[in-house]
Motif scaffolding. Sequence first.
Motif, PDB file in Angstrom:
ATOM      1  N   TRP A 167       0.943  -0.999  -0.065  1.00  0.00           N
ATOM      2  CA  TRP A 167      -0.051  -0.129  -0.112  1.00  0.00           C
ATOM      3  C   TRP A 167       0.900   1.318  -0.123  1.00  0.00           C
ATOM      4  CZ3 TRP A 167       1.640   2.485   4.308  1.00  0.00           C
ATOM      5  CH2 TRP A 167       1.909   1.719   5.262  1.00  0.00           C
ATOM      6  N   ILE A 168       0.226   2.279  -0.599  1.00  0.00           N
ATOM      7  CA  ILE A 168       0.875   3.736  -0.286  1.00  0.00           C
ATOM      8  C   ILE A 168      -0.011   4.466   0.217  1.00  0.00           C
ATOM      9  CG2 ILE A 168       1.729   5.363  -1.638  1.00  0.00           C
ATOM     10  CD1 ILE A 168       3.445   3.033  -1.973  1.00  0.00           C
ATOM     11  N   ASN A 169       0.527   5.143   1.395  1.00  0.00           N
ATOM     12  CA  ASN A 169      -0.331   6.258   2.171  1.00  0.00           C
ATOM     13  C   ASN A 169      -0.371   7.573   1.573  1.00  0.00           C
ATOM     14  OD1 ASN A 169      -1.457   4.717   4.224  1.00  0.00           O
ATOM     15  ND2 ASN A 169      -0.497   5.521   5.812  1.00  0.00           N
ATOM     16  N   ALA A 170      -1.263   7.906   0.905  1.00  0.00           N
ATOM     17  CA  ALA A 170      -1.410   9.376   0.168  1.00  0.00           C
ATOM     18  C   ALA A 170      -1.045  10.458   1.339  1.00  0.00           C
ATOM     19  CB  ALA A 170      -2.775   9.410  -0.431  1.00  0.00           C
ATOM     20  N   VAL A 171      -0.283  11.183   0.906  1.00  0.00           N
ATOM     21  CA  VAL A 171      -0.123  12.423   1.789  1.00  0.00           C
ATOM     22  C   VAL A 171      -1.108  13.448   1.151  1.00  0.00           C
ATOM     23  CG1 VAL A 171       1.653  14.215   2.511  1.00  0.00           C
ATOM     24  CG2 VAL A 171       2.444  11.853   2.344  1.00  0.00           C
ATOM     25  N   LYS A 172      -2.019  13.768   2.000  1.00  0.00           N
ATOM     26  CA  LYS A 172      -3.217  14.244   1.470  1.00  0.00           C
ATOM     27  C   LYS A 172      -2.964  16.115   1.349  1.00  0.00           C
ATOM     28  CE  LYS A 172      -5.911  10.798   2.219  1.00  0.00           C
ATOM     29  NZ  LYS A 172      -5.041  10.001   2.911  1.00  0.00           N
ATOM     30  N   ALA A 173      -1.760  16.384   1.885  1.00  0.00           N
ATOM     31  CA  ALA A 173      -1.518  17.756   1.633  1.00  0.00           C
ATOM     32  C   ALA A 173      -0.767  18.052   0.327  1.00  0.00           C
ATOM     33  CB  ALA A 173      -0.647  18.330   2.897  1.00  0.00           C
ATOM     34  N   LEU A 174      -0.258  16.830  -0.259  1.00  0.00           N
ATOM     35  CA  LEU A 174       0.613  16.901  -1.652  1.00  0.00           C
ATOM     36  C   LEU A 174      -0.495  16.928  -2.813  1.00  0.00           C
ATOM     37  CD1 LEU A 174       3.485  14.416  -1.172  1.00  0.00           C
ATOM     38  CD2 LEU A 174       3.506  17.103  -1.050  1.00  0.00           C
ATOM     39  N   ALA A 175      -0.585  18.055  -3.608  1.00  0.00           N
ATOM     40  CA  ALA A 175      -1.206  17.720  -4.758  1.00  0.00           C
ATOM     41  C   ALA A 175      -0.511  17.020  -5.735  1.00  0.00           C
ATOM     42  CB  ALA A 175      -1.314  19.181  -5.280  1.00  0.00           C
ATOM     43  N   ALA A 186       0.705   2.440  -9.769  1.00  0.00           N
ATOM     44  CA  ALA A 186       1.264   1.256 -10.379  1.00  0.00           C
ATOM     45  C   ALA A 186       1.876   0.348  -9.293  1.00  0.00           C
ATOM     46  CB  ALA A 186       2.470   1.647 -11.309  1.00  0.00           C
ATOM     47  N   ILE A 187       2.158   1.023  -8.331  1.00  0.00           N
ATOM     48  CA  ILE A 187       2.702  -0.031  -6.964  1.00  0.00           C
ATOM     49  C   ILE A 187       1.427  -0.448  -6.256  1.00  0.00           C
ATOM     50  CG2 ILE A 187       4.156   0.344  -5.028  1.00  0.00           C
ATOM     51  CD1 ILE A 187       5.618   2.751  -6.202  1.00  0.00           C
ATOM     52  N   ASP A 188       0.507   0.452  -6.109  1.00  0.00           N
ATOM     53  CA  ASP A 188      -0.506   0.080  -5.203  1.00  0.00           C
ATOM     54  C   ASP A 188      -1.901   0.438  -5.875  1.00  0.00           C
ATOM     55  OD1 ASP A 188      -2.721  -0.231  -3.369  1.00  0.00           O
ATOM     56  OD2 ASP A 188      -2.047   1.653  -1.992  1.00  0.00           O
ATOM     57  N   PRO A 189      -2.431  -0.718  -6.303  1.00  0.00           N
ATOM     58  CA  PRO A 189      -3.720  -0.670  -7.253  1.00  0.00           C
ATOM     59  C   PRO A 189      -4.805  -0.149  -6.727  1.00  0.00           C
ATOM     60  CG  PRO A 189      -3.324  -2.939  -6.819  1.00  0.00           C
ATOM     61  CD  PRO A 189      -2.109  -2.147  -6.177  1.00  0.00           C
ATOM     62  N   LEU A 190      -4.783   0.231  -5.231  1.00  0.00           N
ATOM     63  CA  LEU A 190      -5.747   0.744  -4.554  1.00  0.00           C
ATOM     64  C   LEU A 190      -5.565   2.045  -4.086  1.00  0.00           C
ATOM     65  CD1 LEU A 190      -6.879  -2.540  -2.265  1.00  0.00           C
ATOM     66  CD2 LEU A 190      -7.662  -1.639  -4.548  1.00  0.00           C
ATOM     67  N   PHE A 191      -4.531   2.698  -4.662  1.00  0.00           N
ATOM     68  CA  PHE A 191      -4.021   4.321  -4.239  1.00  0.00           C
ATOM     69  C   PHE A 191      -5.002   5.067  -4.195  1.00  0.00           C
ATOM     70  CE2 PHE A 191      -1.715   8.052  -5.043  1.00  0.00           C
ATOM     71  CZ  PHE A 191      -1.320   8.224  -3.841  1.00  0.00           C
ATOM     72  N   ARG A 192      -5.862   5.040  -5.157  1.00  0.00           N
ATOM     73  CA  ARG A 192      -6.898   6.291  -5.220  1.00  0.00           C
ATOM     74  C   ARG A 192      -7.859   6.123  -4.062  1.00  0.00           C
ATOM     75  NH1 ARG A 192      -6.762   8.752 -10.787  1.00  0.00           N
ATOM     76  NH2 ARG A 192      -4.529   7.750 -11.626  1.00  0.00           N
ATOM     77  N   ILE A 193      -8.314   4.928  -3.690  1.00  0.00           N
ATOM     78  CA  ILE A 193      -9.117   5.033  -2.549  1.00  0.00           C
ATOM     79  C   ILE A 193      -8.521   5.662  -1.255  1.00  0.00           C
ATOM     80  CG2 ILE A 193     -10.332   3.283  -0.695  1.00  0.00           C
ATOM     81  CD1 ILE A 193     -10.146   1.199  -2.822  1.00  0.00           C
ATOM     82  N   ASN A 194      -7.302   5.416  -1.021  1.00  0.00           N
ATOM     83  CA  ASN A 194      -6.532   6.238   0.228  1.00  0.00           C
ATOM     84  C   ASN A 194      -6.222   7.754  -0.331  1.00  0.00           C
ATOM     85  OD1 ASN A 194      -3.589   6.736   1.425  1.00  0.00           O
ATOM     86  ND2 ASN A 194      -5.116   5.903   2.964  1.00  0.00           N
ATOM     87  N   ALA A 195      -6.167   7.992  -1.487  1.00  0.00           N
ATOM     88  CA  ALA A 195      -5.811   9.359  -1.995  1.00  0.00           C
ATOM     89  C   ALA A 195      -7.020  10.314  -1.859  1.00  0.00           C
ATOM     90  CB  ALA A 195      -5.530   9.291  -3.389  1.00  0.00           C
ATOM     91  N   GLN A 196      -8.193   9.703  -1.387  1.00  0.00           N
ATOM     92  CA  GLN A 196      -9.562  10.423  -1.471  1.00  0.00           C
ATOM     93  C   GLN A 196     -10.036  10.768  -0.011  1.00  0.00           C
ATOM     94  OE1 GLN A 196     -11.330  11.406  -4.503  1.00  0.00           O
ATOM     95  NE2 GLN A 196     -12.149  12.577  -2.763  1.00  0.00           N
ATOM     96  N   ARG A 197     -10.643  11.937  -0.077  1.00  0.00           N
ATOM     97  CA  ARG A 197     -11.543  12.288   1.264  1.00  0.00           C
ATOM     98  C   ARG A 197     -12.801  11.980   1.113  1.00  0.00           C
ATOM     99  NH1 ARG A 197      -9.012  15.591   4.880  1.00  0.00           N
ATOM    100  NH2 ARG A 197      -6.744  16.413   4.511  1.00  0.00           N
TER     101      ARG A 197
END
Length: 296
Positions: A167-175, A186-197
């Motif tokens: 998994w990759i933990n999205a840093v929400k402060a980063l655009a 490409a690393i974490d196929p579920l990344f967009r779930i975590n990148a979302q509020r």
Amino acid sequence: MRLDILYRGPLASCNYGCAYCPFGKRKDTREQLATDRAAWERFVERVASLPADDQIGVLVTPWGEALIRRWYQDGLARLSQLPQITRVAAQTNLSGPLDWIAAAHPDRLALWCTYHPEWTTLADFLAQTARLDAMGVSYSVGVVGQREYAEAARALRAALPPATYVWINAVKALAYTADELAAWEAIDPLFRINAQRWPSQGAACGAGQRAITVDGDGTMRRCHFIKDPIGNFYDASWRAALVPRACTNVDCHCHIGYVHLDYLELDKVFATGLLERVPVPEARRAAGVRLPVLPA
Ligand code: SF4
Ligand code: SF4
């Protein structure tokens, strides 16, 4: 009764020193460690006293690193042997010894492991995950999605067996740019779930009914993100607090929270690996599983 409990005691110290973390290289005093140990051992005793036909999951979400402490190692091993435990897991930097796992039930123990490339080497980290593989322990590994860790995250992904979820933990402060989003994905196929509020105000959430947090003195809350207590785990009437509740926060953006939002249906994505963040095999490839989208 089916319930997941996120435990966080008074521990607030770590052997690593990540720059963004308030617990990095912080030390607890001998007295603070003794208090933490007593609180954890009381919690373990309480869980051990629950009926054998309960179905209890436990995830230790410490402020700092718990698995370098013998009492957490022994407590996790003991909990894993209890019939009422479906899963006992802990968030860890995986730097500590793993010999204690020999006393644990490998099918019930799981770890949520974070790779910190500035505090360990890839070879040392992989030696630890290889030991988990050899002992048959379920685990996820992941990296905080800071730009400077992208290369290390790719190297980790390439070195691990394909079936191991990263998994990759999205840093929400980063655009993140579109290219960066694609690279993390490409690393974490579920990344967009975590990148979302995820919008949550008024939404039905299992936190407070199917999952709770418990702190060192037994205070129960629905989740780590809503501070109002709902009861105390050491009161005889604690189960009465487990009722359906709508979320009072505007949004939810952390795995340990939004996985309980009913409308996301993430139980279908993570199933029995919900606590340690291990998705079902199809979701590890993001194929054949319906992933959530923002409500219209
Ligand atoms: S390993 Fe975790 S708890 Fe320790 S300093 Fe880094 S982020 Fe904080
Ligand atoms: S949606 Fe998140 S913040 Fe709201 S109750 Fe559930 S876990 Fe807590």
